[in-house]
Design a protein around this motif. Structure first.
Motif, mmCIF file in Angstrom:
data_model
loop_
_atom_site.group_PDB
_atom_site.id
_atom_site.type_symbol
_atom_site.label_atom_id
_atom_site.label_comp_id
_atom_site.label_asym_id
_atom_site.label_seq_id
_atom_site.Cartn_x
_atom_site.Cartn_y
_atom_site.Cartn_z
ATOM 1 N N VAL A 330 0.701 -1.313 0.087
ATOM 2 C CA VAL A 330 -0.045 -0.022 0.118
ATOM 3 C C VAL A 330 0.749 1.337 -0.108
ATOM 4 O O VAL A 330 0.519 2.228 -0.516
ATOM 5 C CB VAL A 330 -0.904 0.297 1.295
ATOM 6 C CG1 VAL A 330 -1.792 1.441 1.480
ATOM 7 C CG2 VAL A 330 -2.066 -1.179 1.021
ATOM 8 N N MET A 331 1.986 1.179 0.772
ATOM 9 C CA MET A 331 2.742 2.422 0.910
ATOM 10 C C MET A 331 3.588 2.700 -0.453
ATOM 11 O O MET A 331 3.924 3.723 -0.543
ATOM 12 C CB MET A 331 3.430 2.230 2.320
ATOM 13 C CG MET A 331 2.622 2.334 3.494
ATOM 14 S SD MET A 331 3.923 2.197 4.818
ATOM 15 C CE MET A 331 4.832 3.802 4.837
ATOM 16 N N PHE A 332 4.263 1.634 -0.808
ATOM 17 C CA PHE A 332 5.327 1.855 -1.904
ATOM 18 C C PHE A 332 4.830 1.449 -3.425
ATOM 19 O O PHE A 332 5.791 1.716 -4.145
ATOM 20 C CB PHE A 332 6.613 0.886 -1.363
ATOM 21 C CG PHE A 332 7.181 1.171 -0.009
ATOM 22 C CD1 PHE A 332 7.472 2.637 0.250
ATOM 23 C CD2 PHE A 332 7.021 0.383 1.023
ATOM 24 C CE1 PHE A 332 7.973 2.754 1.551
ATOM 25 C CE2 PHE A 332 7.461 0.645 2.142
ATOM 26 C CZ PHE A 332 8.036 1.954 2.385
ATOM 27 N N THR A 333 3.767 1.209 -3.561
ATOM 28 C CA THR A 333 3.376 1.446 -4.884
ATOM 29 C C THR A 333 2.565 2.446 -5.072
ATOM 30 O O THR A 333 2.023 3.003 -4.413
ATOM 31 C CB THR A 333 2.606 0.033 -5.175
ATOM 32 O OG1 THR A 333 1.503 -0.267 -4.452
ATOM 33 C CG2 THR A 333 3.344 -1.379 -4.994
ATOM 34 N N ARG A 334 2.545 2.754 -6.745
ATOM 35 C CA ARG A 334 1.861 3.861 -7.015
ATOM 36 C C ARG A 334 0.806 3.568 -8.225
ATOM 37 O O ARG A 334 1.219 3.562 -9.394
ATOM 38 C CB ARG A 334 2.884 4.966 -7.570
ATOM 39 C CG ARG A 334 3.839 5.528 -6.388
ATOM 40 C CD ARG A 334 2.840 6.583 -5.293
ATOM 41 N NE ARG A 334 3.691 6.854 -4.408
ATOM 42 C CZ ARG A 334 3.617 6.220 -3.286
ATOM 43 N NH1 ARG A 334 3.197 5.077 -2.877
ATOM 44 N NH2 ARG A 334 4.657 6.593 -2.039
ATOM 45 N N TYR A 335 -0.416 3.419 -7.651
ATOM 46 C CA TYR A 335 -1.636 3.010 -8.912
ATOM 47 C C TYR A 335 -2.829 3.340 -7.952
ATOM 48 O O TYR A 335 -2.712 3.541 -6.760
ATOM 49 C CB TYR A 335 -1.365 2.110 -9.653
ATOM 50 C CG TYR A 335 -1.478 0.534 -8.997
ATOM 51 C CD1 TYR A 335 -2.458 -0.187 -8.807
ATOM 52 C CD2 TYR A 335 -0.079 0.101 -8.571
ATOM 53 C CE1 TYR A 335 -2.632 -1.429 -7.756
ATOM 54 C CE2 TYR A 335 -0.062 -1.053 -7.783
ATOM 55 C CZ TYR A 335 -1.313 -1.840 -7.389
ATOM 56 O OH TYR A 335 -1.281 -2.969 -7.026
ATOM 57 N N PRO A 336 -3.963 3.390 -8.721
ATOM 58 C CA PRO A 336 -5.310 3.790 -7.674
ATOM 59 C C PRO A 336 -5.212 2.916 -6.586
ATOM 60 O O PRO A 336 -5.247 1.759 -6.395
ATOM 61 C CB PRO A 336 -6.363 3.391 -8.926
ATOM 62 C CG PRO A 336 -5.688 3.492 -10.025
ATOM 63 C CD PRO A 336 -4.201 3.235 -10.007
ATOM 64 N N MET A 337 -5.845 3.785 -5.631
ATOM 65 C CA MET A 337 -5.663 3.212 -4.002
ATOM 66 C C MET A 337 -6.522 2.081 -3.882
ATOM 67 O O MET A 337 -6.123 0.974 -3.208
ATOM 68 C CB MET A 337 -6.001 4.496 -3.214
ATOM 69 C CG MET A 337 -5.799 4.098 -1.807
ATOM 70 S SD MET A 337 -4.226 3.822 -1.325
ATOM 71 C CE MET A 337 -4.131 3.465 0.378
ATOM 72 N N ILE A 338 -7.870 2.066 -4.417
ATOM 73 C CA ILE A 338 -8.656 0.929 -4.349
ATOM 74 C C ILE A 338 -8.074 -0.388 -4.938
ATOM 75 O O ILE A 338 -8.220 -1.269 -4.083
ATOM 76 C CB ILE A 338 -9.940 1.176 -4.807
ATOM 77 C CG1 ILE A 338 -11.070 0.217 -3.930
ATOM 78 C CG2 ILE A 338 -10.083 1.037 -6.378
ATOM 79 C CD1 ILE A 338 -11.326 0.675 -2.587
ATOM 80 N N ILE A 341 -5.198 -1.405 -2.554
ATOM 81 C CA ILE A 341 -5.661 -2.061 -1.123
ATOM 82 C C ILE A 341 -5.917 -3.560 -1.416
ATOM 83 O O ILE A 341 -5.600 -4.468 -0.945
ATOM 84 C CB ILE A 341 -6.592 -1.441 -0.845
ATOM 85 C CG1 ILE A 341 -6.060 0.057 -0.034
ATOM 86 C CG2 ILE A 341 -7.293 -2.248 0.505
ATOM 87 C CD1 ILE A 341 -7.363 0.996 0.162
ATOM 88 N N ALA A 342 -6.742 -3.686 -2.753
ATOM 89 C CA ALA A 342 -7.275 -5.098 -3.009
ATOM 90 C C ALA A 342 -6.180 -6.222 -3.353
ATOM 91 O O ALA A 342 -5.856 -7.223 -2.893
ATOM 92 C CB ALA A 342 -8.125 -5.216 -4.225
ATOM 93 N N THR A 343 -4.964 -5.615 -3.922
ATOM 94 C CA THR A 343 -3.977 -6.211 -4.324
ATOM 95 C C THR A 343 -3.062 -6.714 -3.142
ATOM 96 O O THR A 343 -2.603 -7.842 -3.132
ATOM 97 C CB THR A 343 -3.037 -5.683 -5.549
ATOM 98 O OG1 THR A 343 -3.808 -5.235 -6.510
ATOM 99 C CG2 THR A 343 -1.791 -6.415 -5.971
ATOM 100 N N ALA A 344 -2.809 -5.609 -2.490
ATOM 101 C CA ALA A 344 -2.193 -5.808 -1.025
ATOM 102 C C ALA A 344 -2.653 -6.952 -0.237
ATOM 103 O O ALA A 344 -2.086 -7.774 0.673
ATOM 104 C CB ALA A 344 -2.127 -4.580 -0.562
#
Length: 366
Positions: A330-338, A341-344
């Motif tokens: 969540v903190m170190f990747t950069r693409y749409p937040m939702i 979160i789902a990927t994390a």
């Protein structure tokens, strides 16, 4: 309900808050109950005092909650839905969770539905009878049925003897000594599971919150399959003295999860035609939530093998690993937040399962 996205999102926020809060209301007694049953040579009579202590705890909560409702009604009536609804539901979930373990021990797991199903039916009926979806209507629907069920369990149901405060303190102390790593791991897991909804409710759009919550609601079908099998087999797996992995039971479990996954996708696909939502919500985020739920369920099943040998520190280690993976993504990747979160969530659940498998392999080798 889904026609009013703002109201739906608010209720999802309340449910998420209640789910996290419910984990700690029993003081660890629910986690300890099955272990105490095993240690007492599988004697139900010898664990009845633990249930009696839990009933004392419920009575104390009901008294405090009654005072809190009086204060909120006088000074903060606008917060009754958020705070009162979440608190009442949290206490109800705590009670149902404890009773579910009790009935598993008694080989009557389906009896817990005698307490849970009428509450959900009554809440829906109250909303329908009130004829609106105002704060008052939802407050009554959330608070009254849930607290009535808790009061029934605390004052009338279950002949387990009389408890007292001294016994309650003794039992909670023993429960925390055994189960504090489990409680800590469950807290981490629930924070990860509900982070998306809580974040979306406060920072993202109403549509994003609705879609994320809808995905998790469909994934609950898989969790029901998990609970059906693991709940039925929990006692057998927990008290078994065999060190081997129960492969046939696990095969049945995986087949159940597969069938539940098909049902979840089907329910999401047909939801628009049934009028529940305006359009089909099956996308990448939906699939990631399904993958996360499947891995979460498998992890919960594997944890039983560590719980029964009191290796709960490993359960906590797996939860910390999963939470670390989740937070890092969540903190170190950069693409749409939702989507992030789902990927994390899915990656964290995968790391949790791998940690548990390695732990079980090491224990078996030793």
């Amino acid at each position: 309900m889904t026609g009013d996205k703002a109201r739906y999102n608010q209720i999802e926020f309340i449910f998420s808050t209640a789910a996290v809060s419910a984990l700690f209301l029993d003081g660890g007694l629910k986690t300890y109950l099955l272990y105490a049953y095993k240690q007492s040579e599988q004697s139900v009579e010898r664990i009845k005092p633990i249930f009696a202590s839990y009933k004392v705890l419920l009575k104390g909560y009901l008294f405090v909650l009654a005072m809190a409702f009086v204060c909120m009604s006088l000074w903060m009536p606008e917060r009754i839905l958020d705070w009162g609804g979440a608190t009442a539901r949290a206490l109800f979930l705590s009670m149902v969770g404890f009773v579910a373990v009790w009935y598993r021990i008694a080989d009557k797991p389906s009896r817990v539905f005698i307490l849970s199903i009428p509450v959900y039916v009554a809440a829906g009926a109250l909303i329908w009878l009130l004829g609106d979806i105002s704060d008052t209507g939802f407050s009554i629907a959330l608070v009254v049925p849930h607290l009535l069920a808790v009061a029934l369990a605390a004052f009338i149901g279950f002949s387990v003897g009389r408890g007292n405060m001294c016994a309650l303190i003794v039992h909670i102390s023993a429960a925390l000594k055994y189960g504090w790593p489990i409680l800590a791991s469950v807290l981490l897991t629930m924070v990860v599971a509900n982070f998306g909804k809580l974040y979306a409710y406060n920072y993202l759009s109403e549509k994003e919150m609705f879609n994320f919550s809808f995905s998790q609601r469909m994934a609950l079908i898989i969790q029901l399959g998990h609970l059906a099998v693991s709940g039925y087999m929990a006692k057998h797996l927990f008290v078994s003295e065999q060190r081997r992995f129960h492969q046939k039971t696990f095969a049945v479990y995986l087949i159940t999860l597969l069938m539940a996954t098909i049902v979840a996708y089907s329910a999401a696909w047909f939801a628009p035609s049934l009028g529940f939502i305006s359009s089909t919500q099956i996308d990448t985020t939906f699939t990631l939530i399904i993958i996360y739920t499947l891995l979460w369920c498998i992890g919960g099943y594997l944890e039983l093998y560590l719980n029964r040998v009191n290796r709960n520190s490993l359960v906590l280690g797996s939860a910390i690993t999963a939470a670390g993976v989740f937070l890092a993504w969540v903190m170190f990747t950069r693409y749409p937040m939702i989507s992030r979160i789902a990927t994390a969530m899915a990656l964290g659940a995968a790391s949790n399962v791998m940690f548990l498998i390695m732990s079980l392999f090491i224990i078996r080798r030793n």
